[in-house]
Scaffold this active site. Sequence first.
Site, PDB file in Angstrom:
ATOM      1  CE1 TYR A 141      -1.355  -1.785  -1.306  1.00 51.95           C
ATOM      2  CE2 TYR A 141      -0.170  -3.043  -2.959  1.00 51.95           C
ATOM      3  CZ  TYR A 141      -0.241  -2.489  -1.700  1.00 51.95           C
ATOM      4  OH  TYR A 141       0.817  -2.644  -0.850  1.00 51.95           O
ATOM      5  CE  LYS A 192      -6.680   6.329  11.432  1.00 54.69           C
ATOM      6  NZ  LYS A 192      -6.379   6.884  12.783  1.00 54.69           N
ATOM      7  CG  ASP A 225      -4.214   4.739  14.858  1.00 54.69           C
ATOM      8  OD1 ASP A 225      -5.195   3.960  14.972  1.00 54.69           O
ATOM      9  OD2 ASP A 225      -4.254   5.928  15.239  1.00 54.69           O
ATOM     10  CG  ASP A 249       2.289  -3.579   1.832  1.00 53.71           C
ATOM     11  OD1 ASP A 249       2.949  -4.618   1.701  1.00 53.71           O
ATOM     12  OD2 ASP A 249       2.721  -2.455   1.529  1.00 53.71           O
ATOM     13  CG  ASP A 253       6.733  -5.670   5.432  1.00 51.03           C
ATOM     14  OD1 ASP A 253       6.190  -6.655   4.894  1.00 51.03           O
ATOM     15  OD2 ASP A 253       7.605  -4.978   4.870  1.00 51.03           O
TER      16      ASP A 253
HETATM   17  C1  IPM Z   1       3.958  -7.350  -0.543  1.00 57.05           C
HETATM   18  C2  IPM Z   1       4.747  -6.380  -1.369  1.00 57.05           C
HETATM   19  C3  IPM Z   1       3.905  -5.991  -2.586  1.00 57.05           C
HETATM   20  C4  IPM Z   1       2.677  -5.271  -2.081  1.00 57.05           C
HETATM   21  C5  IPM Z   1       4.640  -5.166  -3.652  1.00 57.05           C
HETATM   22  C6  IPM Z   1       5.909  -5.842  -4.127  1.00 57.05           C
HETATM   23  C7  IPM Z   1       3.739  -4.854  -4.822  1.00 57.05           C
HETATM   24  O1  IPM Z   1       5.123  -5.299  -0.598  1.00 57.05           O
HETATM   25  O2  IPM Z   1       3.538  -8.394  -1.074  1.00 57.05           O
HETATM   26  O3  IPM Z   1       3.771  -7.091   0.654  1.00 57.05           O
HETATM   27  O4  IPM Z   1       2.730  -4.064  -1.811  1.00 57.05           O
HETATM   28  O5  IPM Z   1       1.638  -5.913  -1.945  1.00 57.05           O
HETATM   29 MG    MG Z   2       4.716  -5.526   1.471  1.00 52.85          MG
END
Ligand code: IPM
Ligand code: MG
Length: 355
Positions: A141, A192, A225, A249, A253
Amino acid sequence: MTNKLLLLPGDGIGPEVMTEVERVLDRLMSRHGLKLDVETALFGGASLDEEGVPITDAVVATAKSAQAVLMGAVGGPKWASVARDLRPEMGLLRLRKEMDVYANLRPALCFAALADASGLKRHLVEGLDIVFVRELTGGVYFGTPRGIETLADGSKRGFDNQVYTSAEIRRVARVAFELARKRSNKVTSLEKSNVMESGLLWRQEVTALHASDYSDVQLEHMYADNAAMQLVRAPQQFDVLLTDNLFGDVLSDLAAACTGSIGLLPSAALGDAGKPGLYEPIHGSAPDIAGKGLANPVAAILSLEMALRWSLGEVGLADQLYRAVEAALNNGARTADLGGSLSSTDMGTAILAAL
Ligand code: IPM
Ligand code: MG
């Protein structure tokens, strides 16, 4: 001195869920003895439209001087073609970096009342309570060099850089080990290291820190993975998952979806002890439902719960708020993402009633 809480509603559904957070705050202040100096500022696309930047220096300074910062969401199609350094998301990355909140705690827990809302079978998710500790201020990032360059033949080459130092790995790993000691005492570190040098260093540093300071905690290493597969196959094997910025990230999710709805889960970004924390629902700005009063405010309200717990020294109130959310869900309160028909406001009202 009264603690300061900075609210950054942002874009999309951010302002809607933040309205419900404000109702909870009003209640906690008027009836539960909470004393807080609450400020609100522009952030993300809303700031870009008004101020020409996704976050102003003044807002960054206010955030650093607060005890906690609570944001809604940033970004949306309106700003899709804006230059990269002005994109709403860049405001968030700048804020994380300047606040130096390097450890992102992302719980994925399944409320008993919602075990059937998950796409996974009930027995896999019932009682699920795992937490990611995602490194948040380093890795790909922020790594340089990065860019898109034009080659001699006119074609292009895009590149990013995954970089981690020992110190960056160790400070976030320490947060994971400390957290595990308060939970089920197990850390699974994801990388990884089979293909990446930074992944190999990650494994070496985590192993060394474990041996020197945390040998009482169970440590397991797993390729990221494989972890993706294990998270949908048998998520209950985990307790604390330690990851770099990008894997965290993606996998957080995935884990959130396993619990039923991404509209439920909060997160806390923490730095060194005594520094302010940044609290975010992990859902995004959800432009498809923005402005319709459909958004589930639970993730934002639980982000306030985390702020009370981790930055504002109000563990008792955090417990009460958590139980109120749980009670509202047990009573059948459901927004559309959970198959119900409550509006954001109705959901807020149900939580206030339980409180
Ligand atoms: C998160 C989001 C952010 C990230 C974006 C909006 C920059 O996806 O907080 O998970 O990638 O960290
Ligand atoms: Mg995210």
